[in-house]
Motif scaffolding. Sequence first.
Motif, mmCIF file in Angstrom:
data_model
loop_
_atom_site.group_PDB
_atom_site.id
_atom_site.type_symbol
_atom_site.label_atom_id
_atom_site.label_comp_id
_atom_site.label_asym_id
_atom_site.label_seq_id
_atom_site.Cartn_x
_atom_site.Cartn_y
_atom_site.Cartn_z
ATOM 1 N N ALA A 147 40.809 41.474 33.972
ATOM 2 C CA ALA A 147 41.032 40.187 34.632
ATOM 3 C C ALA A 147 41.945 40.303 35.844
ATOM 4 N N ALA A 148 42.979 41.129 35.735
ATOM 5 C CA ALA A 148 43.925 41.260 36.851
ATOM 6 C C ALA A 148 43.217 41.772 38.102
ATOM 7 N N SER A 149 42.340 42.749 37.935
ATOM 8 C CA SER A 149 41.597 43.278 39.089
ATOM 9 C C SER A 149 40.603 42.254 39.617
ATOM 10 N N LEU A 150 39.972 41.500 38.719
ATOM 11 C CA LEU A 150 39.036 40.451 39.143
ATOM 12 C C LEU A 150 39.739 39.424 40.039
ATOM 13 N N ILE A 151 40.927 39.018 39.623
ATOM 14 C CA ILE A 151 41.661 38.003 40.397
ATOM 15 C C ILE A 151 42.129 38.564 41.735
ATOM 16 N N LEU A 152 42.639 39.795 41.736
ATOM 17 C CA LEU A 152 43.095 40.392 42.998
ATOM 18 C C LEU A 152 41.942 40.571 43.973
ATOM 19 N N LEU A 153 40.798 41.035 43.473
ATOM 20 C CA LEU A 153 39.648 41.230 44.362
ATOM 21 C C LEU A 153 39.137 39.884 44.876
#
Length: 455
Positions: A371-377
């Motif tokens: 989720a953290a990478s999804l939000i940053l991207l």
Amino acid sequence: MKSLLVFSIQFAVISSLLSAAEPLPLSKSYWKDDAFLKSFNGSYRINARIEPAVTTEERGLLVSIQTMMASGDRKGALAKLKSSSLIKTSPAVAFNAGNIQFELGEMESAAEYYQQALKVFPSFRRAHRNLGFVYARSEDWDKAMPSFEEALKLGDQDGSTYGQLAYGRMQKNQYASALQAYRLAQVTQPESIDWKAGIAQCLQHLQRNEEALALIEEVITARPDEVSYYLLQSSIQLSMDKVDDAMANLELVRRMGKLDADNHLLLANLHLRSGSSKLARPVMMAALEMEEKPPLTSALNVLEFTTQTQDWKLAREFADAMVKAWPEVKDVKLANKQKRLSALIDIDSAENPERGAATLAELIKNDPLDAASLILLARYRVTEKRNQEAEMLLQQAARIEGSEYEARVELAKLHVSGNRYEEALKQLDLALKIRPSEAVTSYRNAIEKLAEAAQ
């Protein structure tokens, strides 16, 4: 609005780095302190009123080794006891053999002789207590505490017994019980620095910080070279929000050359928190250069906080130093966090946003639930005006447990940028059901006014 998602991180990082919650180690000299030696050596004396009666033959054997004991010939005395057939039948002889083994540092053999004495005479009070000492020296508190408790049930009132029991209770986070035991230990050993330090730590855990701070200052005065006491003092000061005092304390220990790597990172984080990257940088780098490195988790927490300060030069330098310090990270979760933070630095510093986005895309490919990478991207895609892709990424993140709140706030921001106010309000309402927030509520009220104006 970005600050809504990260406003508490500095406090979380401080908490994760603060290591003084661990029970203070007993001082290196404890087992040689006069108070302990007086207590232990007194156990050689026979207490016929409450412990096994000694026959004439047993007494003669024990008297015969007194000269050797007085001259320091412990091995000779032990050999004489072992050569007697009484060693197998007499609890008093077995007990004395255990005492000598204890003094010689042969803990396993000492335990066997104490257990042998207790097998013959189960209510042998001193054997229970000294067996507890054996386990305590081995830090086996699950075994040590029952031995001490049994000795106390049988009438032991010695400070060493209460003090060791208190220390064991600290290991199990039983702070109120530990405090009571420490205070009882002080009755017969009032000058014991270890017990005073233990009381101070119990008081801290019980949120009686003013008392704890006053007592630890006495302890430091009495034993100024014990590093663990300065660290406890720093921990108490941080609990009282006396950040400058805690920093000065940690810096003192660092200048003494005795600050470990993990507490280097704590000091660095405090410098960052106070807005001084210049003071933080050498401390951060020194932590990674130490022979015994800090936990990777602690280093990642400091790197994460550094990104929140937006000191991108320091963040990149520390991130690169971490790669050198840990060229191979076997823990996939930690490795992914390291890559994600590096990607964040690439993007938000504008150093190499394309590389950062590619790293995030790769992380998501390997773990669609990241989720953290999804939000940053998604945030980066918004800057590229690729809003449809950003929305898809955020919708995916919103379905992952633990990330719903942040994803829905980001979705609301995205909808606002496209003048989709009603959809933004729906996302904010869903976010507020998950976690009430004054800041998000204020943001929602502002969006509601925009929605009304747009009608």
